[in-house]
Write an enzyme that holds these catalytic residues in place. Structure first.
Site, PDB file in Angstrom:
ATOM      1  N   LYS A 205      46.978  43.014  33.306  1.00  0.00           N
ATOM      2  CA  LYS A 205      46.024  42.083  32.682  1.00  0.00           C
ATOM      3  C   LYS A 205      44.596  42.428  33.097  1.00  0.00           C
ATOM      4  O   LYS A 205      43.697  42.492  32.254  1.00  0.00           O
ATOM      5  CB  LYS A 205      46.394  40.644  33.095  1.00  0.00           C
ATOM      6  CG  LYS A 205      45.568  39.576  32.422  1.00  0.00           C
ATOM      7  CD  LYS A 205      46.359  38.294  32.260  1.00  0.00           C
ATOM      8  CE  LYS A 205      46.505  37.506  33.552  1.00  0.00           C
ATOM      9  NZ  LYS A 205      45.256  36.839  33.969  1.00  0.00           N
ATOM     10  N   SER A 206      44.380  42.655  34.378  1.00  0.00           N
ATOM     11  CA  SER A 206      43.023  42.953  34.858  1.00  0.00           C
ATOM     12  C   SER A 206      42.473  44.215  34.197  1.00  0.00           C
ATOM     13  O   SER A 206      41.318  44.257  33.759  1.00  0.00           O
ATOM     14  CB  SER A 206      43.038  43.159  36.374  1.00  0.00           C
ATOM     15  OG  SER A 206      43.373  41.963  37.024  1.00  0.00           O
TER      16      SER A 206
ATOM     17  N   ARG B 187      39.293  44.722  31.324  1.00  0.00           N
ATOM     18  CA  ARG B 187      38.175  45.628  31.615  1.00  0.00           C
ATOM     19  C   ARG B 187      38.080  46.756  30.589  1.00  0.00           C
ATOM     20  O   ARG B 187      36.991  47.246  30.294  1.00  0.00           O
ATOM     21  CB  ARG B 187      38.331  46.176  33.032  1.00  0.00           C
ATOM     22  CG  ARG B 187      38.019  45.102  34.101  1.00  0.00           C
ATOM     23  CD  ARG B 187      38.662  45.445  35.419  1.00  0.00           C
ATOM     24  NE  ARG B 187      38.284  44.570  36.530  1.00  0.00           N
ATOM     25  CZ  ARG B 187      38.809  43.366  36.776  1.00  0.00           C
ATOM     26  NH1 ARG B 187      39.715  42.858  35.963  1.00  0.00           N
ATOM     27  NH2 ARG B 187      38.419  42.661  37.825  1.00  0.00           N
TER      28      ARG B 187
ATOM     29  N   ARG C 121      38.046  24.908  36.256  1.00  0.00           N
ATOM     30  CA  ARG C 121      37.947  25.950  37.290  1.00  0.00           C
ATOM     31  C   ARG C 121      36.502  26.231  37.710  1.00  0.00           C
ATOM     32  O   ARG C 121      35.574  26.110  36.902  1.00  0.00           O
ATOM     33  CB  ARG C 121      38.647  27.217  36.798  1.00  0.00           C
ATOM     34  CG  ARG C 121      40.131  26.933  36.594  1.00  0.00           C
ATOM     35  CD  ARG C 121      40.896  28.140  36.211  1.00  0.00           C
ATOM     36  NE  ARG C 121      40.929  29.119  37.286  1.00  0.00           N
ATOM     37  CZ  ARG C 121      41.440  30.337  37.151  1.00  0.00           C
ATOM     38  NH1 ARG C 121      41.925  30.720  35.988  1.00  0.00           N
ATOM     39  NH2 ARG C 121      41.446  31.153  38.176  1.00  0.00           N
TER      40      ARG C 121
ATOM     41  N   ASP D  72      47.908  36.711  43.170  1.00  0.00           N
ATOM     42  CA  ASP D  72      48.587  36.128  42.002  1.00  0.00           C
ATOM     43  C   ASP D  72      50.104  36.052  42.180  1.00  0.00           C
ATOM     44  O   ASP D  72      50.807  35.540  41.308  1.00  0.00           O
ATOM     45  CB  ASP D  72      48.275  36.962  40.750  1.00  0.00           C
ATOM     46  CG  ASP D  72      46.819  36.807  40.335  1.00  0.00           C
ATOM     47  OD1 ASP D  72      46.175  35.810  40.724  1.00  0.00           O
ATOM     48  OD2 ASP D  72      46.312  37.704  39.633  1.00  0.00           O
TER      49      ASP D  72
ATOM     50  N   ARG E 230      48.158  25.912  42.743  1.00  0.00           N
ATOM     51  CA  ARG E 230      49.466  26.575  42.941  1.00  0.00           C
ATOM     52  C   ARG E 230      50.155  26.168  44.244  1.00  0.00           C
ATOM     53  O   ARG E 230      51.354  26.361  44.375  1.00  0.00           O
ATOM     54  CB  ARG E 230      49.306  28.099  42.867  1.00  0.00           C
ATOM     55  CG  ARG E 230      49.070  28.552  41.444  1.00  0.00           C
ATOM     56  CD  ARG E 230      49.014  30.053  41.278  1.00  0.00           C
ATOM     57  NE  ARG E 230      48.962  30.364  39.850  1.00  0.00           N
ATOM     58  CZ  ARG E 230      48.499  31.492  39.341  1.00  0.00           C
ATOM     59  NH1 ARG E 230      48.046  32.448  40.136  1.00  0.00           N
ATOM     60  NH2 ARG E 230      48.499  31.683  38.031  1.00  0.00           N
TER      61      ARG E 230
ATOM     62  N   ARG F 131      52.404  31.640  35.724  1.00  0.00           N
ATOM     63  CA  ARG F 131      53.101  32.281  36.847  1.00  0.00           C
ATOM     64  C   ARG F 131      54.086  31.309  37.519  1.00  0.00           C
ATOM     65  O   ARG F 131      55.103  31.718  38.067  1.00  0.00           O
ATOM     66  CB  ARG F 131      52.100  32.843  37.850  1.00  0.00           C
ATOM     67  CG  ARG F 131      51.188  33.897  37.218  1.00  0.00           C
ATOM     68  CD  ARG F 131      50.576  34.832  38.219  1.00  0.00           C
ATOM     69  NE  ARG F 131      49.471  35.580  37.624  1.00  0.00           N
ATOM     70  CZ  ARG F 131      49.607  36.654  36.844  1.00  0.00           C
ATOM     71  NH1 ARG F 131      50.805  37.125  36.551  1.00  0.00           N
ATOM     72  NH2 ARG F 131      48.549  37.264  36.336  1.00  0.00           N
TER      73      ARG F 131
HETATM   74  C1  S3P Z   1      41.418  38.984  38.736  1.00  0.00           C
HETATM   75  C2  S3P Z   1      41.124  38.636  40.025  1.00  0.00           C
HETATM   76  C3  S3P Z   1      41.816  37.569  40.757  1.00  0.00           C
HETATM   77  C4  S3P Z   1      43.128  37.169  40.099  1.00  0.00           C
HETATM   78  C5  S3P Z   1      43.006  37.038  38.616  1.00  0.00           C
HETATM   79  C6  S3P Z   1      42.512  38.334  37.988  1.00  0.00           C
HETATM   80  C7  S3P Z   1      40.638  40.053  38.090  1.00  0.00           C
HETATM   81  O1  S3P Z   1      40.985  36.433  40.818  1.00  0.00           O
HETATM   82  O2  S3P Z   1      43.610  35.970  40.648  1.00  0.00           O
HETATM   83  O3  S3P Z   1      44.258  36.703  38.055  1.00  0.00           O
HETATM   84  O4  S3P Z   1      41.068  40.579  37.055  1.00  0.00           O
HETATM   85  O5  S3P Z   1      39.576  40.408  38.622  1.00  0.00           O
HETATM   86  P1  S3P Z   1      39.904  36.257  42.009  1.00  0.00           P
HETATM   87  O6  S3P Z   1      39.157  37.501  42.070  1.00  0.00           O
HETATM   88  O7  S3P Z   1      39.066  35.087  41.621  1.00  0.00           O
HETATM   89  O8  S3P Z   1      40.745  35.999  43.230  1.00  0.00           O
END
Ligand code: S3P
Length: 439
Positions: A27-28, A32, A128, A321, A352, A393
């Site tokens: 996902k990250s 990007r 959030r 996560d 969570r 999750r």
């Molecule tokens: C993410 C960073 C994390 C993670 C999120 C995705 C990212 O959050 O929990 O699911 O893609 O940079 P934080 O950086 O706020 O911990």
């Protein structure tokens, strides 16, 4: 409940996980790839893209700002980059759905544009914290507003002159780091961010992959504004955060032997492997290779007797996560597992710590929430009806718990599984979990 739809999962007790599976794209990295592809010069081709709602929200935002994006189709996306100065004003608000990553990273990017934007989200995202990006962006010269409590909607006024800053992050957050690095592309001078502990470094790796200079010294990472991004080709590995549910499932269900293919094993993401191994899980990596600047491997997990541990705090950001899944492993382990230093879990898609503790208690596990973690005494999991509170999750973690439960586990409010893992049910069933959507 998230939205109007109560999707209910029903997981029958028992079973084991076997065979080989490839979970969807990271996902990250998927987020990007769209952001940098849109801002690059030239055409970026992405494969292995996660077709989950969160990443689709990022695609929607860039389309609304005039970027042509073809796909996704079978994980393939083509992005016709417009260059760092080529975005156009969207006709309306940018809706980010459930996706904190979209909103926080885009806050940095939008701060450098020549037009105004408003970003909104679903009820979970609207709770959030956004101050963590808004405050440092303001010190760069951004004009950015949130609600009085620091939550969305986020309103950004364009045409500002940004300048670089040196920023010591109070929380170990890859989203904050990435937001500031992206604003730094538009800032005069250098933007340097120091993290209190290592966090995922996909932004830095991908910026370099797009030909942008990123310097790192120890915990500090710097970019200088005024450069250019060159289009690239991106092969997104499978998401270790999605693989984590299957890793835990295979570790806890006697007789399991499961291999997860082509998983991203970037060392800033492998806390789940380190923690499960410390609990006694048998996990082996094979076929280790590098794909587009990211390490990838096949991960084989065999069931073993797990023991409770005190989770090292330095592993927390590397597994941030994965705690819903890890709490299930702890519930199946012998003895006590203690998590501390994880207060960030309270501000994820749900709280969570509380939501997992509530569900574990329903399944007869002694789980004590603490302000920054949880104390779990492993024991016999019972069946029962739990509520994911719209957190993808948590829904998937409790589905895996059924492998060791004494009765069916029924999970309410599972629609958001679509945000990160649209084909979870079919993959889980294929591997041996008897889970279905209740009609
Ligand atoms: C993410 C960073 C994390 C993670 C999120 C995705 C990212 O959050 O929990 O699911 O893609 O940079 P934080 O950086 O706020 O911990």
């Amino acid at each position: 409940m998230s939205g109007n739809e109560n999707i209910v999962f029903h997981a029958a007790p028992g079973g084991a996980l076997h065979g080989r599976a490839r979970v969807p794209g990271d996902k990250s990295i998927s987020h990007r790839s769209i952001m940098l592809g849109a801002l690059a010069e030239g055409v970026t081709e992405v494969s292995g893209f996660l077709e989950g709602e969160d990443c689709l929200a990022t695609i929607g935002a860039f389309r609304a700002m005039g970027v042509r994006i073809d796909g996704p189709a079978n994980g393939r996306v083509t992005i016709y980059g417009v260059g760092l100065r080529g975005l156009s004003p969207p006709a309306g608000d940018l809706y980010m759905g459930n996706s904190g990553t979209s909103m926080r990273l885009l806050a940095g990017l939008m701060a450098g544009q020549s037009f105004d934007v408003v970003m909104t989200g679903d009820p979970s995202l609207t709770r959030r914290p956004m101050k963590r990006v808004a405050a440092p962006l303001r010190t760069m010269g951004a004009v950015i507003d949130t609600s009085p409590s620091g939550t969305p909607p986020v309103r950004i006024s364009g045409k500002q002159h940004l300048h670089g800053i040196e920023y010591l992050m109070p929380v170990a957050s890859a989203q904050v780091k990435s937001s500031l690095l992206l604003a730094g592309l538009y800032a005069e001078g250098q933007t340097c961010i120091t993290e209190p502990a290592p966090t995922r470094d996909h932004t830095e790796r991908m910026l370099r992959g797009f030909g942008y200079r990123v310097e790192r010294e120890g915990r500090t990472v710097c970019v200088e504004g005024g450069g250019r991004l060159r289009a690239s080709k991106i092969d997104v590995p499978a998401d270790i955060s999605s693989a984590a549910f299957f890793m835990v499932g295979a570790a806890i269900a006697p007789g399991s032997d499961l291999t997860l293919e082509h998983v991203g094993v970037n060392p800033t993401r492998t806390g789940v492997i380190n923690i499960l191994r410390a609990m006694g899980a048998e996990i082996t990596l094979s076929n280790e290779r590098e794909v587009g600047g990211e390490p990838v491997a096949d991960i084989r997990v065999r069931a073993r007797h797990l023991r409770g541990i005190r989770i090292p705090e330095d592993q927390v950001p590397l597994a941030i996560d994965e705690f819903p899944a890890l709490f299930i492993a702890a519930a199946c382990a012998e003895g006590e597992t203690v998590l501390t230093g994880a207060e960030e879990l309270r501000v994820k898609e749900s709280d969570r710590i509380q939501v997992m503790a509530d569900g574990l208690l329903t399944l007869s596990i002694d789980a004590k929430p603490t302000p920054d973690g949880m104390i779990i005494h492993g024991g016999a999991l019972g069946g029962g009806r739990v509520n994911s509170r719209g957190d993808h999750r948590i829904a998937m973690a409790f589905a895996m718990a059924a492998l060791r439960a004494g009765g069916p586990v029924v999970i309410d409010d599972c629609a958001n599984v679509r945000t990160s893992f649209p084909d979870f049910l079919s993959l889980a069933e294929g591997a041996g979990l008897r889970v279905r959507q209740q009609t």
